[in-house]
Design an enzyme around this catalytic site. Structure first.
Site, PDB file in Angstrom:
ATOM      1  N   HIS A  53       3.006 -58.809 -12.752  1.00 20.56           N
ATOM      2  CA  HIS A  53       3.457 -57.407 -12.755  1.00 20.56           C
ATOM      3  C   HIS A  53       2.928 -56.666 -13.973  1.00 20.56           C
ATOM      4  O   HIS A  53       2.253 -55.667 -13.856  1.00 20.56           O
ATOM      5  CB  HIS A  53       4.984 -57.331 -12.695  1.00 20.56           C
ATOM      6  CG  HIS A  53       5.455 -55.953 -12.342  1.00 20.56           C
ATOM      7  ND1 HIS A  53       5.524 -54.941 -13.271  1.00 20.56           N
ATOM      8  CD2 HIS A  53       5.825 -55.427 -11.158  1.00 20.56           C
ATOM      9  CE1 HIS A  53       5.933 -53.838 -12.661  1.00 20.56           C
ATOM     10  NE2 HIS A  53       6.121 -54.105 -11.379  1.00 20.56           N
ATOM     11  N   GLU A  81       0.551 -53.568 -14.062  1.00 21.09           N
ATOM     12  CA  GLU A  81       0.972 -52.485 -14.967  1.00 21.09           C
ATOM     13  C   GLU A  81       0.839 -52.830 -16.442  1.00 21.09           C
ATOM     14  O   GLU A  81       1.385 -52.140 -17.293  1.00 21.09           O
ATOM     15  CB  GLU A  81       2.431 -52.102 -14.656  1.00 21.09           C
ATOM     16  CG  GLU A  81       2.557 -51.408 -13.307  1.00 21.09           C
ATOM     17  CD  GLU A  81       4.009 -51.155 -12.891  1.00 21.09           C
ATOM     18  OE1 GLU A  81       4.886 -51.095 -13.765  1.00 21.09           O
ATOM     19  OE2 GLU A  81       4.245 -51.027 -11.682  1.00 21.09           O
ATOM     20  N   HIS A 105       4.217 -55.006  -4.156  1.00 20.37           N
ATOM     21  CA  HIS A 105       3.012 -55.161  -4.988  1.00 20.37           C
ATOM     22  C   HIS A 105       2.017 -56.139  -4.354  1.00 20.37           C
ATOM     23  O   HIS A 105       0.801 -55.898  -4.369  1.00 20.37           O
ATOM     24  CB  HIS A 105       3.374 -55.667  -6.384  1.00 20.37           C
ATOM     25  CG  HIS A 105       3.973 -54.604  -7.251  1.00 20.37           C
ATOM     26  ND1 HIS A 105       3.348 -53.407  -7.508  1.00 20.37           N
ATOM     27  CD2 HIS A 105       5.152 -54.558  -7.922  1.00 20.37           C
ATOM     28  CE1 HIS A 105       4.112 -52.670  -8.300  1.00 20.37           C
ATOM     29  NE2 HIS A 105       5.210 -53.345  -8.560  1.00 20.37           N
TER      30      HIS A 105
HETATM   31 CO    CO Z   1       6.572 -52.731  -9.918  1.00 19.89          CO
END
Ligand code: CO
Length: 287
Positions: A173, A203, A235
């Protein structure tokens, strides 16, 4: 007269006994599994999997769930499926007479979601007349040992069909929180064992660009793409394996690689779940 006294005595004894009962708390221990959550039906099988492992490890102990994501909970609520926030779940468990609760974070790193959960647990430990003791288990990656164990577990769950010349790209993530360092940290461990396993984040750092330039240096042709996320939800399905031009699959294909996406979340693998369960055991034993 004698009968009257005896009657009063019995009445008083009963009163004391029932009064005592009301103050005597019966010990009741429970487990609360806490995930970011997912609105994808396929993610539920991963959640079911770790719940089963928890129930096998702690037979007879009730296991409940909470999701930390407000967005996910609201989506599910609209579909008629109410999932508690950690605070709601702990309040209900208190009301249902749980005297001791082991909360297990199913997060990957000790980031913002984990810190918020920690704050909630701390707050509930200070509520009078609620649960006596609430403990919180660490996320997947926390101590130095966790990183080595996760690295070993990952090696056991990577696609068996892959050839020795193929590369594996794991999608984590990532976060702007300082705990993002766990991703490049884990990458270091992975490279000690297999230089063809790459870990990128959606991210945070490393990004896909960094992964692509590392892949090119390796002269990799075929890439297995797998989530480093607890469940293969939004995702994994869209950002990783989707057909949109900005998905990882599309970007890797545009860079010249043959891409094989694997849509399996971390919680679908016993070897990974064993690490979360180990963290749960560590705190459960302190109750
Ligand atoms: Co997210």
């Amino acid at each position: 007269m004698k009968i009257k006294i005896i009657a009063i005595a019995i009445f008083l004894i009963n009163l004391t006994a029932s009064g005592m009962d009301e103050h005597k708390q019966i010990e009741k221990t429970g487990i609360l599994l806490v995930s970011f959550g997912s609105s994808y039906a396929s993610a539920q099988s991963a959640f079911g999997h770790i719940e089963e492992q928890a129930k096998e490890t702690f037979p007879g102990v009730e296991v409940r769930w909470a999701f930390t994501s407000n967005i996910v909970r609201n989506i599910l609520k609209k579909r008629g499926r109410a999932i508690d926030s950690p605070a709601e779940a702990l309040a209900k468990m208190g009301a249902d007479g749980f005297t001791k609760i082991a909360v297990q974070s199913l997060h990957v790193i000790p980031g913002e979601e984990f810190e918020n959960l920690q704050r909630t647990v701390n707050a509930f430990n200070h509520i009078p007349k609620n649960t006596q003791k609430i403990v919180l288990g660490k996320p997947l990656l926390y101590h130095h040992n966790d990183i080595g164990e996760t690295c070993a577990a990952l090696h056991s769950v990577l696609p068996e069909e892959r050839k020795s010349t193929d590369a594996v790209v794991l999608m984590g993530h990532g976060t702007s929180h300082q705990s993002n360092i766990y991703y490049p940290g884990l990458q270091y461990y992975l490279w000690q064992q297999s230089p063809s396993i790459f870990l990128g984040t959606v991210e945070g750092y490393p990004s896909l660009d960094e992964v692509i330039s590392a892949l090119k240096k390796q002269n990799a042709k075929t890439v297995w793409l797998q989530p480093f996320l607890s469940v293969a939800g939004d995702h994994a399905k869209n950002d990783m394996a989707g057909d949109e031009p900005d998905s990882w699959k599309s970007q890797l294909e545009a860079a010249g690689f043959t891409v094989n996406p694997v849509l399996k979340g971390l919680a679908e693998f016993d070897a990974i779940n064993a690490i979360w369960i180990k963290h749960l055991k560590e705190v459960f034993n302190k109750l």
